[in-house]
Scaffold this motif. Structure first.
Motif, PDB file in Angstrom:
ATOM      1  N   LEU A 191      44.535   2.945  73.639  1.00 41.39           N
ATOM      2  CA  LEU A 191      43.896   4.194  73.223  1.00 41.39           C
ATOM      3  C   LEU A 191      43.190   4.876  74.394  1.00 41.39           C
ATOM      4  N   LEU A 192      42.451   4.114  75.190  1.00 46.88           N
ATOM      5  CA  LEU A 192      41.745   4.729  76.313  1.00 46.88           C
ATOM      6  C   LEU A 192      42.700   5.225  77.388  1.00 46.88           C
ATOM      7  N   GLN A 193      43.748   4.458  77.666  1.00 51.78           N
ATOM      8  CA  GLN A 193      44.718   4.891  78.671  1.00 51.78           C
ATOM      9  C   GLN A 193      45.506   6.111  78.201  1.00 51.78           C
ATOM     10  N   SER A 194      45.813   6.187  76.910  1.00 51.34           N
ATOM     11  CA  SER A 194      46.507   7.358  76.384  1.00 51.34           C
ATOM     12  C   SER A 194      45.637   8.600  76.526  1.00 51.34           C
ATOM     13  N   ALA A 195      44.337   8.459  76.245  1.00 47.48           N
ATOM     14  CA  ALA A 195      43.424   9.576  76.438  1.00 47.48           C
ATOM     15  C   ALA A 195      43.365   9.982  77.899  1.00 47.48           C
ATOM     16  N   GLY A 196      43.337   8.992  78.796  1.00 45.52           N
ATOM     17  CA  GLY A 196      43.292   9.298  80.217  1.00 45.52           C
ATOM     18  C   GLY A 196      44.534  10.011  80.707  1.00 45.52           C
TER      19      GLY A 196
ATOM     20  N   PRO B 225      46.906  27.422  75.416  1.00 44.31           N
ATOM     21  CA  PRO B 225      46.581  28.210  76.594  1.00 44.31           C
ATOM     22  C   PRO B 225      45.174  28.783  76.511  1.00 44.31           C
ATOM     23  N   GLY B 226      44.396  28.528  77.542  1.00 45.63           N
ATOM     24  CA  GLY B 226      43.056  29.085  77.626  1.00 45.63           C
ATOM     25  C   GLY B 226      42.001  28.331  76.845  1.00 45.63           C
ATOM     26  N   SER B 227      42.366  27.284  76.109  1.00 42.94           N
ATOM     27  CA  SER B 227      41.377  26.524  75.350  1.00 42.94           C
ATOM     28  C   SER B 227      41.788  25.058  75.325  1.00 42.94           C
ATOM     29  N   PHE B 228      41.066  24.262  76.076  1.00 42.34           N
ATOM     30  CA  PHE B 228      41.355  22.831  76.127  1.00 42.34           C
ATOM     31  C   PHE B 228      40.356  22.028  75.308  1.00 42.34           C
ATOM     32  N   ALA B 229      39.389  22.700  74.659  1.00 46.49           N
ATOM     33  CA  ALA B 229      38.374  21.982  73.883  1.00 46.49           C
ATOM     34  C   ALA B 229      38.978  21.122  72.775  1.00 46.49           C
ATOM     35  N   PRO B 230      39.936  21.629  71.969  1.00 47.96           N
ATOM     36  CA  PRO B 230      40.516  20.762  70.928  1.00 47.96           C
ATOM     37  C   PRO B 230      41.138  19.494  71.497  1.00 47.96           C
ATOM     38  N   LEU B 231      41.869  19.629  72.607  1.00 47.47           N
ATOM     39  CA  LEU B 231      42.472  18.455  73.239  1.00 47.47           C
ATOM     40  C   LEU B 231      41.396  17.477  73.696  1.00 47.47           C
ATOM     41  N   LEU B 232      40.354  17.980  74.356  1.00 46.32           N
ATOM     42  CA  LEU B 232      39.322  17.108  74.899  1.00 46.32           C
ATOM     43  C   LEU B 232      38.536  16.400  73.796  1.00 46.32           C
ATOM     44  N   PHE B 233      38.251  17.105  72.710  1.00 45.63           N
ATOM     45  CA  PHE B 233      37.572  16.446  71.588  1.00 45.63           C
ATOM     46  C   PHE B 233      38.468  15.363  70.972  1.00 45.63           C
ATOM     47  N   LEU B 234      39.769  15.624  70.889  1.00 47.68           N
ATOM     48  CA  LEU B 234      40.693  14.621  70.368  1.00 47.68           C
ATOM     49  C   LEU B 234      40.740  13.403  71.288  1.00 47.68           C
ATOM     50  N   LEU B 235      40.763  13.632  72.600  1.00 45.77           N
ATOM     51  CA  LEU B 235      40.773  12.520  73.551  1.00 45.77           C
ATOM     52  C   LEU B 235      39.472  11.727  73.473  1.00 45.77           C
ATOM     53  N   ALA B 236      38.343  12.427  73.278  1.00 38.32           N
ATOM     54  CA  ALA B 236      37.065  11.724  73.101  1.00 38.32           C
ATOM     55  C   ALA B 236      37.091  10.852  71.852  1.00 38.32           C
ATOM     56  N   ALA B 237      37.703  11.358  70.770  1.00 35.82           N
ATOM     57  CA  ALA B 237      37.795  10.570  69.539  1.00 35.82           C
ATOM     58  C   ALA B 237      38.670   9.329  69.746  1.00 35.82           C
ATOM     59  N   LEU B 238      39.783   9.482  70.473  1.00 38.18           N
ATOM     60  CA  LEU B 238      40.635   8.325  70.776  1.00 38.18           C
ATOM     61  C   LEU B 238      39.868   7.281  71.573  1.00 38.18           C
ATOM     62  N   THR B 239      39.068   7.754  72.536  1.00 37.87           N
ATOM     63  CA  THR B 239      38.294   6.838  73.373  1.00 37.87           C
ATOM     64  C   THR B 239      37.259   6.086  72.546  1.00 37.87           C
ATOM     65  N   LEU B 240      36.552   6.801  71.678  1.00 41.41           N
ATOM     66  CA  LEU B 240      35.588   6.138  70.799  1.00 41.41           C
ATOM     67  C   LEU B 240      36.279   5.132  69.881  1.00 41.41           C
ATOM     68  N   ALA B 241      37.462   5.496  69.396  1.00 34.04           N
ATOM     69  CA  ALA B 241      38.210   4.568  68.547  1.00 34.04           C
ATOM     70  C   ALA B 241      38.549   3.291  69.307  1.00 34.04           C
ATOM     71  N   GLY B 242      38.910   3.448  70.600  1.00 34.81           N
ATOM     72  CA  GLY B 242      39.179   2.267  71.413  1.00 34.81           C
ATOM     73  C   GLY B 242      37.955   1.380  71.544  1.00 34.81           C
ATOM     74  N   GLY B 243      36.780   1.999  71.731  1.00 31.01           N
ATOM     75  CA  GLY B 243      35.559   1.210  71.794  1.00 31.01           C
ATOM     76  C   GLY B 243      35.265   0.501  70.487  1.00 31.01           C
ATOM     77  N   LEU B 244      35.482   1.187  69.360  1.00 30.41           N
ATOM     78  CA  LEU B 244      35.218   0.585  68.058  1.00 30.41           C
ATOM     79  C   LEU B 244      36.154  -0.586  67.775  1.00 30.41           C
TER      80      LEU B 244
END
Length: 410
Positions: A229-234, A376-395
């Motif tokens: 999960l963390l590597q996929s987010a990275g 295009p022009g908005s990466f916030a949805p992607l970054l929030f999704l990657l943050a959620a994947l990372t938290l899931a990996g920690g959990l």
């Protein structure tokens, strides 16, 4: 008279120990520069020369086939090194085979003049690089005590900045053609790997399993999912990192944006080094990895959230650097945790090849995630999704059960 002799023997043993750890870290850097400069510098240049307008298609094809070759080679050479270790001949011979293979593969790459030639030579590079890396990681499990694996994991973080610096230096050297640059690269790989390959083997005292095998396997399954999960987010972040920074104010030209991203990446590689060494050593001292892994996942997710909310480049860079520290720390300590949980001494190379899938599969998973979530022009949805994947990996790591703290071994 005996006290000074005993002290001298202890000092000599400590010196040999630290020398071995240094040789190991340098050999890992050699294996890393076996492929990192290829994909960051030499392959894009070669594809541009061979394919012209079709460069993106060829680059994508070569990268995907090369990834599949790396997966197969890592598993295969890990298994072969297990066989060598079981026969008593050790794993070190595979390091030398990999170094020789890389020299041959890069010579073929330099001479490639067609898309097929480029593809086959990159497959050869990936196979040879993993002939070094797969047995090398098994050597870490074989010859470095559990109480020193956290610090050693921190040392392995040296590989990325060394690889990035090598790629930059080879391009900057004046008056050299492609073949000469690749010959220098092969020489550099050999100089880093050979000292460990010719060093004496170390035997660790037999240790009783800290956990029942069934529990160790459950720990490994949870750790594998967490790392995936963390590597996929990275990977999802890396894919669009240039475009993310280029879209932030103040706007820059394409060349200036590329230079900015390059300098930011170098800083992001260097900044985590003292953190990984210090906290890796601390985790050795207390005999626990899980608390550090949970904290690292939270820091990584926090950095991604800052990037998602950033409206200016300085804030975005700060978030990215926080992300880099957390991610590097997680990977360093995760590798140490995985190695000390391996259920069988006879299959360490194979089992570490299974771990390596969490380094290669995310290249496909992260690409799919980024393609679906980035707009295009908005990466916030992607970054929030990657943050959620990372938290899931920690959990997921909460499912891990560690044994009682072990005493520090050196």
């Amino acid at each position: 008279m005996t006290a000074p002799s005993a002290s001298a023997a202890v000092a000599d043993g400590n010196a040999r120990h630290w020398r071995f750890l240094l040789l190991f870290a340098l050999a890992n850097a050699g294996g890393t520069i076996g492929y990192l400069p290829l994909f960051t510098v030499f392959l894009p240049m070669k594809v541009e020369a061979v394919a012209g307008a079709e460069r993106l298609n060829l680059f994508t094809l070569v990268a995907m086939v090369g990834t599949l070759a790396a997966i197969a080679a890592n598993l295969g050479f890990g298994w072969l090194s297990d066989r060598s270790a079981a026969r008593g001949t050790g794993r070190r011979r595979w390091l030398l085979i990999g170094v020789i293979g890389l020299a041959i593969a890069y010579a073929l790459f330099a001479q490639a003049q067609s898309p097929l030639g480029v593809l086959l030579s990159v497959v050869a590079v990936q196979c040879a690089a993993n002939a070094v890396l797969a047995p090398l990681m098994a050597l870490m499990a074989d010859e470095i005590p559990d109480g020193q694996k956290g610090f050693t994991g921190g040392l392995l973080a040296l590989a990325n900045p060394i690889g990035a610096a090598t790629a930059w230096a080879l391009v900057k050297l004046p008056g050299l053609g492609e073949m000469a640059r690749l010959e220098l690269l092969s020489l550099g790989i050999a100089s880093l790997v050979a000292p460990l390959a010719f060093s004496a083997s170390r035997r660790l005292p037999a240790q009783a399993a800290a956990l029942p095998r069934a529990q160790a396997r459950r720990n490994l399954a949870a750790a594998w999912i967490a790392r995936l999960l963390l590597q996929s987010a990275g990977n999802g972040l890396t894919l669009y990192l240039y475009y993310y920074f280029a879209d932030l104010p103040p706007r820059q030209s394409a060349l200036d944006a590329a230079d900015f991203v390059g300098r930011t990446l170098v800083l992001a590689y260097l900044l985590p080094l003292p953190c990984t060494l210090l906290l890796g050593r601390l985790s050795d001292r207390i005999g626990r990895r899980k608390p550090f892994l949970l904290a690292a996942a939270a820091v990584t997710a926090g950095g991604l959230a800052v990037m998602a909310l950033a409206a200016s480049r300085p804030v975005a860079v700060a978030g990215f650097l926080v992300y880099g520290v957390g991610a590097q720390l997680f990977m360093a300590l995760h590798g140490a945790f995985w190695m000390q949980e391996l259920p069988s001494e006879r299959h360490r190379g194979r089992d570490l090849g299974i771990l390596n899938l969490t380094n290669t599969l995310p290249a496909l998973i992260g690409t799919a995630i980024a393609w679906l979530a980035a707009t295009p022009g908005s990466f916030a949805p992607l970054l929030f999704l990657l943050a959620a994947l990372t938290l899931a990996g920690g959990l997921v790591m909460l499912a891990v059960r560690e044994p009682a703290a072990a005493a520090d071994q050196g």
